[in-house]
Every structure is written in C-alpha cells, then in structure tokens.
Design an enzyme around this catalytic site. Structure first.
Site, short mmCIF file in Angstrom:
data_model
loop_
_atom_site.label_atom_id
_atom_site.label_comp_id
_atom_site.label_asym_id
_atom_site.label_seq_id
_atom_site.Cartn_x
_atom_site.Cartn_y
_atom_site.Cartn_z
N LYS A 51 0.75 -1.22 -0.04
CA LYS A 51 0.07 0.02 0.05
C LYS A 51 0.83 1.34 -0.02
CE LYS A 51 -3.92 -2.35 2.34
NZ LYS A 51 -4.44 -2.64 3.46
N GLN A 95 -4.78 -1.16 9.52
CA GLN A 95 -4.68 -2.61 8.99
C GLN A 95 -5.52 -3.61 9.87
OE1 GLN A 95 -3.36 -3.17 5.81
NE2 GLN A 95 -4.08 -5.18 6.17
N ASP A 118 -11.13 3.16 4.02
CA ASP A 118 -11.66 1.51 3.89
C ASP A 118 -13.00 1.50 3.59
OD1 ASP A 118 -9.63 -0.38 3.76
OD2 ASP A 118 -9.39 -0.71 5.76
#
Ligand code: NAD
Length: 286
Positions: A51, A95, A118
């Site tokens: 990422k 995460q 997200d």
C-alpha cells in the site's frame, strides 16, 4: 475471456497519477494516506508495504505508523484522534486484523468518516445503503464492479447478480453496488439452500467465500461473468504453497463468458481502489 486485474489496476493508477498531479497544480494539495499497523503479522506487513509503495508511485504522500503488538485500545484511539485532527492527513487506514485485545468495531467507529478510506465506518456503509453521494465505498467491492464492467460495459441494468458471501467488507457492499447499477441482486451465504441452482441463474456471479475451488462449473450459466474474490493458500501436488480463488478456475473458464484469475484479478484492484478513495477524500476536503 480472462479479466486482467493487474492491467485494470495499472490503468486506474495511471488515471489517479494524473488526478493527483492536477490537484497539486490547481489546489496545492497532495493527497496523503496514513496506514496504522499494530503488531507484526507477516501477511499484514506485506499488505502495508504494498500500500505504501503504490501510494507513493502515484505521487501521493504515504506514512506508516507501526505500533507494538501490546498497544492498548486506548493508545490506539489516542493515535487515531491525532490523525483525525491532522489536516495534512486525508486518508486513515487501520490494517486489520487487530490483536485480539482490541475491539475492531470500536476502532473503525473512531476513524473520522471523511478519512475512512476503507469505507468500513457505519456512516459510510449507511450512505452506501441509502445510495447517497459522498460515501467512501469499500475497496474490494469497488474493484469487483470495475472488473465486471471491463467485460460487460457500463450498463449492468437488469442483469441478475448472485453474490456468494455476506461479509461487511465484501459480500454486503458489493451487493449494494450492484443494486445501484440496477442489477437484480441475490445474496447467498452459508445457510442458503439450493446454492448451485441459484448460482446457475447468475449473469454476474461474485464469489467471496474463502473456500478453495468452491464454485463448480455446473453452477455457472454459459456466458456468465465470474468475479472471484477468494484468496486461499493451498498446497499443490508437490507440496508447494500456492494461491487459489473460490472458483474452480480451470473448469469454470470453459463455461463462463469472462472470469477473474487468482492471483491477478480482484487482489490488485483492492489497493488501486484504496488510492482512489484517498484521492476522493483529499478532493472532498479541499
Ligand atoms: P468472511 O469469512 O467474512 O465471509 C465469508 C462468507 O462466505 C460468509 O458470509 C459466509 O456466509 C459465506 N459462506 C461460507 N461458507 C459458505 C457456503 N458453504 N456456502 C455459501 N456461502 C458460504 O470472508 P470475507 O472477508 O468476505 O472474504 C471472502 C474471501 O475473499 C476470502 O478468501 C478472503 O481472503 C477474500 N478477500 C479478498 C480480498 C481481495 O482483495 N481480493 C479482499 C477481502 C477478502
């Protein structure tokens, strides 16, 4: 036809790089993403590294905050509060999975919704449910839709989409996106009766189950578009580890009209869509 997710992701990143440059030029804003990693889970470390790398490649700012595995929930909440209040940060991603002593739902709820790249915050899922503009939509479902359109074109209206799986990160949001596209949507799951029969009706079949080679060729209508979200690690004949999807690719490929491979299908699109969400978050708050 095999739908090339790697290529689609590269194309999307190219477009994003142009948009990032434009934002810099017009508004003097460089979109910035901060990824928070708690603990040292090897798979999560690889995901975070990818990422960070891809964020920088499109010209955005990427920061990584690594916290010890014994970080308390309160400490993580304090960290998020700082990031929420930092105007130079446009996107925040924690995460997952988090260590067991931390409640993921509490953490997701603590991310400022306009920085929730997200798309897991209840405000963003509620906006998606209501079909409101401005929602940050979960990345993997966005990737599925883009890939389906690579084969079917922009107009999906009236097609029957069958989704296998009802998780909050894939199954439910992808079903809502397909509904917005005017598909007739059926959501199936572990308690569904006559799964094969329902799948056979699908023009678009999305498999997000987490079971290797689960979807059989006999479940697939001739010419259907099959999007395989699953990522399953299995051993091949020689005892070597390999990744396979939720669909029996070799058999289904012969029946369907188009299919995404694993690896190289939905996976690369997920990160590309994360970058897209970060650009959108930066633009919305410019
Ligand atoms: P999950 O475990 O949260 O959900 C799995 C779903 O499958 C559940 O809703 C369950 O009801 C359904 N299911 C289980 N057994 C079933 C059965 N026998 N018949 C019908 N439905 C059944 O998983 P998830 O987080 O939604 O992920 C699904 C898969 O997608 C996993 O392999 C995961 O690794 C993968 N994934 C890939 C990406 C990507 O970027 N490509 C992103 C997220 C998840």
């Amino acid at each position: 036809m095999i739908i090339d997710g790697k290529q689609a992701a590269a194309d999307l990143r190219k477009t994003l790089a142009i948009e990032v440059a434009q934002l810099k030029k017009d508004k003097n804003i460089t979109p910035s993403l901060t990824v928070v990693l708690v603990g040292e889970d090897p798979a999560s470390q690889i995901y975070v590294r990818n990422k960070v790398k891809q964020t920088r490649e499109v010209g955005m700012i990427s920061s990584e905050i690594k916290l010890a595995v014994d970080t308390t929930q309160e400490q993580l909440l304090e960290q998020l509060e700082q990031l929420n209040n930092d105007n130079s940060v446009h996107g925040i991603l924690v995460q997952l999975p988090l260590p067991k002593h931390i409640d993921e739902s509490v953490i997701i709820a603590a991310i400022a919704p306009h920085k929730d790249v997200d798309g897991f915050h209840a405000l963003n899922s509620g906006r998606l449910l209501n079909g409101e503009k401005g929602a940050l939509v979960p990345c993997t479902p966005q990737g599925c839709l883009i890939l389906a359109k690579k084969h079917l074109g922009e107009d999906l209206s009236g097609l029957h989409a069958v989704v296998i799986g009802r998780s909050n990160i894939v199954g439910k949001p992808v079903a809502l996106l397909l509904l917005q596209e005017h598909c007739t949507v059926t959501i199936t799951h572990s308690r569904t009766k006559n799964l094969a029969e329902i799948c056979r009706q699908a023009d678009i079949l999305i498999a997000a189950v987490g079971r290797p080679n689960f979807v059989q060729a006999s479940w697939v209508k001739k010419g259907a578009t099959v999007i395989d979200v699953g990522i399953n690690r299995i051993e091949d004949e020689n005892g070597k580890g390999k990744l396979v999807g939720d669909v029996d690719f070799a058999a289904v490929e012969k029946v369907c009209g188009a299919i995404t491979p694993v690896p190289g299908g939905v996976g690369p699109m997920t990160i590309a869509c994360l970058l897209k969400n970060t650009v959108e978050a930066a633009r919305a708050n410019a």
